[in-house]
Write an enzyme that holds these catalytic residues in place. Structure first.
Site, mmCIF file in Angstrom:
data_model
loop_
_atom_site.group_PDB
_atom_site.id
_atom_site.type_symbol
_atom_site.label_atom_id
_atom_site.label_comp_id
_atom_site.label_asym_id
_atom_site.label_seq_id
_atom_site.Cartn_x
_atom_site.Cartn_y
_atom_site.Cartn_z
ATOM 1 N N ASP A 38 0.918 -1.368 -0.133
ATOM 2 C CA ASP A 38 0.195 -0.082 0.027
ATOM 3 C C ASP A 38 1.005 1.245 -0.315
ATOM 4 O O ASP A 38 1.955 1.081 0.327
ATOM 5 C CB ASP A 38 -0.518 0.060 1.606
ATOM 6 C CG ASP A 38 -1.693 1.275 1.287
ATOM 7 O OD1 ASP A 38 -2.189 1.570 0.285
ATOM 8 O OD2 ASP A 38 -2.401 1.384 1.935
ATOM 9 N N TYR A 84 -4.401 5.304 0.508
ATOM 10 C CA TYR A 84 -5.598 3.521 0.071
ATOM 11 C C TYR A 84 -5.740 3.520 -1.600
ATOM 12 O O TYR A 84 -6.046 3.162 -2.117
ATOM 13 C CB TYR A 84 -7.086 4.545 -0.282
ATOM 14 C CG TYR A 84 -7.391 5.896 0.616
ATOM 15 C CD1 TYR A 84 -7.439 5.605 2.345
ATOM 16 C CD2 TYR A 84 -6.763 7.048 0.387
ATOM 17 C CE1 TYR A 84 -7.718 6.140 3.395
ATOM 18 C CE2 TYR A 84 -6.850 8.197 1.763
ATOM 19 C CZ TYR A 84 -7.670 7.789 2.706
ATOM 20 O OH TYR A 84 -7.519 8.841 4.058
ATOM 21 N N HIS A 85 -4.269 2.532 -1.332
ATOM 22 C CA HIS A 85 -4.002 1.916 -2.354
ATOM 23 C C HIS A 85 -2.878 0.503 -2.837
ATOM 24 O O HIS A 85 -2.383 0.232 -2.086
ATOM 25 C CB HIS A 85 -2.797 2.756 -3.077
ATOM 26 C CG HIS A 85 -2.942 3.695 -3.961
ATOM 27 N ND1 HIS A 85 -2.091 5.145 -4.085
ATOM 28 C CD2 HIS A 85 -4.358 4.625 -4.205
ATOM 29 C CE1 HIS A 85 -2.943 6.226 -4.146
ATOM 30 N NE2 HIS A 85 -4.181 5.849 -4.397
ATOM 31 N N PRO A 86 -4.307 -0.503 -1.826
ATOM 32 C CA PRO A 86 -4.321 -1.890 -1.579
ATOM 33 C C PRO A 86 -3.566 -2.558 -2.732
ATOM 34 O O PRO A 86 -4.221 -2.819 -3.784
ATOM 35 C CB PRO A 86 -4.556 -2.189 -0.386
ATOM 36 C CG PRO A 86 -6.006 -1.625 -0.387
ATOM 37 C CD PRO A 86 -5.755 0.222 -1.275
#
Length: 546
Positions: free
Chosen positions: A306, A481-483
């Site tokens: 992330d 918020y980028h898993p």
């Protein structure tokens, strides 16, 4: 929202049979539903655990701030305590609604670097180099600036310029130039490096989620069936072939059968969770929860990555920030009227108006830091704005080395999984964040910003040494918020899917979402996920023909 017809589906109260079942109506799932149904030859069932996208704040760009803690449309996950962040748990919002995270995200359209995709190809993922994926970015896009070597028009996804240029955001670009970072008018063009305005997935001042851009047109076809508030329980198999889905809806357990394929597009958290619940994952984990092991796949839920962000907050001497609009009843009302009448003004702000990409070390081949600049400030995203005139900018390390995991905590699909990201686990990650913040401070203190800065509120000018900066990262670092990468594509023993996104060791099952990324891209993830679904659609249809 239901486009079914009797001729394309055989259904009873409990059983549904279609050609393709898609689990998850998010950034990828809505694209798949559109493309797989377009010819009229195939029937599609799209399952979504959340509701229809009726919440008004979904459609207003700045509404993402209202959706951060809105559990009716948000999974509202938390990480396990993070060792690198002083043991804090980090809030992980994910979309649980038609459109998925594309309905609640910050709307930025960023593809990443050409080098990201070439690296994927060099890792053995044939067909995923930049030249291979560019046509799919263009196919998806309806670029308001018109067509070019790098951009397309006529696609379902609107990509637009800012409808509310503001002096703070303009000054940030000028300040970046003063510190040696060139102006870049297109982060998605020839090169990413530089400072400029972000483009957004909006049309006419309204959010363009994949539910709006892809799913709504597809429903006119009559061969797409959508079931909302339908939580997938497990994938159904005959031997090693996926044949359907068991899902729970309004208290009842139902089954759906896929004549061709089951496509899991539930995101970097829910896709590996569903595979594990279905007996596909690390054998010891499955046995621990009493789940029969169909396929011992240690890579399912591994390699979680992330983007972390660390914000700086500045106080502004001029009452021109969003804080000043929101905290003043008359100005707040005027802001609402401006949006209602013209679809312009601060309600069109994305989660970053302008930004920059730069290298913390000139010897690097490409930028390793992204800045998101925001003409407002808050303690935490989704919470009240500060009472003073303030703005913020955050550092995001683009290619972290740290890896984490996603593991079910229970055989019950409604129990949230254990999410461990391991932020700041490596020296490279710690150094990149510290050096990025030092460069950002120089930008925020450049001459162009002087008329707009009273003082540095966070971390404050007392933070000077590398040790102090790192301590600040540990205290205040959070997610962008980028898993990704929990069902990653590759050829090694822990790779979950192959280059055609088929789950290795099984038949009739693909994973299509951010979880398949071999590693994290250098930028926001929504545009790449849409590209992945566009490319996957061609693969699926090609395989069906052959």
């Amino acid at each position: 929202m239901n486009g079914q017809t009797a001729s394309t589906h055989r259904a009873s109260a409990d059983a549904i049979e279609v050609d393709y079942i898609i689990v998850g109506a998010g950034s990828a799932g809505c694209v798949l539903a559109n493309r797989l149904s377009a010819s009229g030859k195939h029937s599609v069932l799209l399952l979504e655990a959340g509701p229809k996208d009726r919440n008004i704040w979904i459609h207003i760009p700045l509404g993402y701030g209202k959706l951060f803690k809105e559990k009716t449309v948000n999974w509202m996950y938390q990480t396990e305590p993070e060792p690198g962040l002083d043991g804090r748990s980090v809030f992980q919002p994910r979309g649980k609604v038609l459109g998925g995270s594309s309905s609640i995200n910050g709307l930025l359209y960023v593809r990443g670097q050409h080098e990201d995709y070439d690296r994927w190809r060099q890792l053995g993922n044939t067909g995923w180099g930049y030249d291979d994926v560019l046509p799919y970015f263009k196919k998806a896009e309806n670029q308001t600036r018109g067509p070019s070597e790098y951009h397309g028009v006529g696609g379902p996804l609107p990509v637009s310029d800012s409808r509310c240029p503001d002096p703070l955001s303009e000054a940030f670009i000028a300040a970046a130039a003063e510190t040696g970072i060139p102006v870049n008018n297109d982060f998605n063009g020839a090169t990413q490096e530089g400072a400029g305005w972000f483009q957004t997935t909006t049309k006419g001042g309204r959010r363009a989620s994949t539910a709006r851009a892809y799913l709504r047109p597809a429903l006119k076809q009559g061969n797409v069936r959508v079931e909302t508030e339908a939580l997938a329980q497990r994938i159904l198999f005959e031997g090693k072939r996926a044949i359907g889905i068991e899902f729970k809806q309004h208290g009842a357990v139902r089954k759906a059968r896929a004549r061709k394929e089951v496509l899991v597009s539930s995101g970097a958290y829910n896709s590996p969770q569903l595979l594990q619940l279905s007996g596909v994952g690390p054998a010891d984990l499955l046995k621990e929860h009493g789940i029969e092991v169909l396929l011992d796949a240690p890579g399912v839920g591994s390699d979680l990555q992330d983007h972390m962000q660390v914000r700086m907050v500045m106080e502004c001497p001029q009452k021109i920030t969003l804080n000043d609009f929101v905290n003043h009843p008359v100005r707040r009302a005027m802001m609402g009227l401006q949006y209602a009448a013209f679809r312009t003004g601060p309600l069109t702000y994305a989660a970053g108006t302008t930004g920059a990409f730069f290298k913390t070390d000139p010897r690097m081949a490409s930028p390793d830091i992204q800045i998101h600049f925001l003409p407002f400030s808050t303690d935490k995203m989704g919470e009240k704005l500060h009472p003073f005139s303030g703005f913020s900018a955050s550092v995001c390390q683009l290619r972290p080395e740290s890896r984490g995991s996603l593991r079910i905590k229970s055989a019950d699909p409604s129990v949230p999984p254990a999410i461990r990201i391991n932020y700041l686990a490596t020296e490279t990650d710690r150094t990149a964040n510290v050096e990025g913040l030092k460069i950002l401070r120089k930008m925020l203190n450049a001459p162009a910003m002087n008329p707009f800065v009273t003082k540095e509120v966070e971390p404050g000018t007392g933070t000077v040494t590398d040790e102090q900066w790192l301590a600040y990262c540990r205290q205040r670092g959070s997610t962008v918020y980028h898993p990704t990468s929990t069902c990653r594509m590759g050829n090694d023993a822990k790779a979950v899917v192959d280059q055609r996104l088929r789950v290795r060791g099984l038949e009739g099952l693909r994973v299509i979402d951010a979880s398949i990324m071999p590693d994290l891209m250098s930028g926001n993830t929504n545009a790449p996920v849409i590209m992945i679904a566009e490319k996957a659609s061609d693969m699926i249809l090609g395989d069906a023909r052959s």
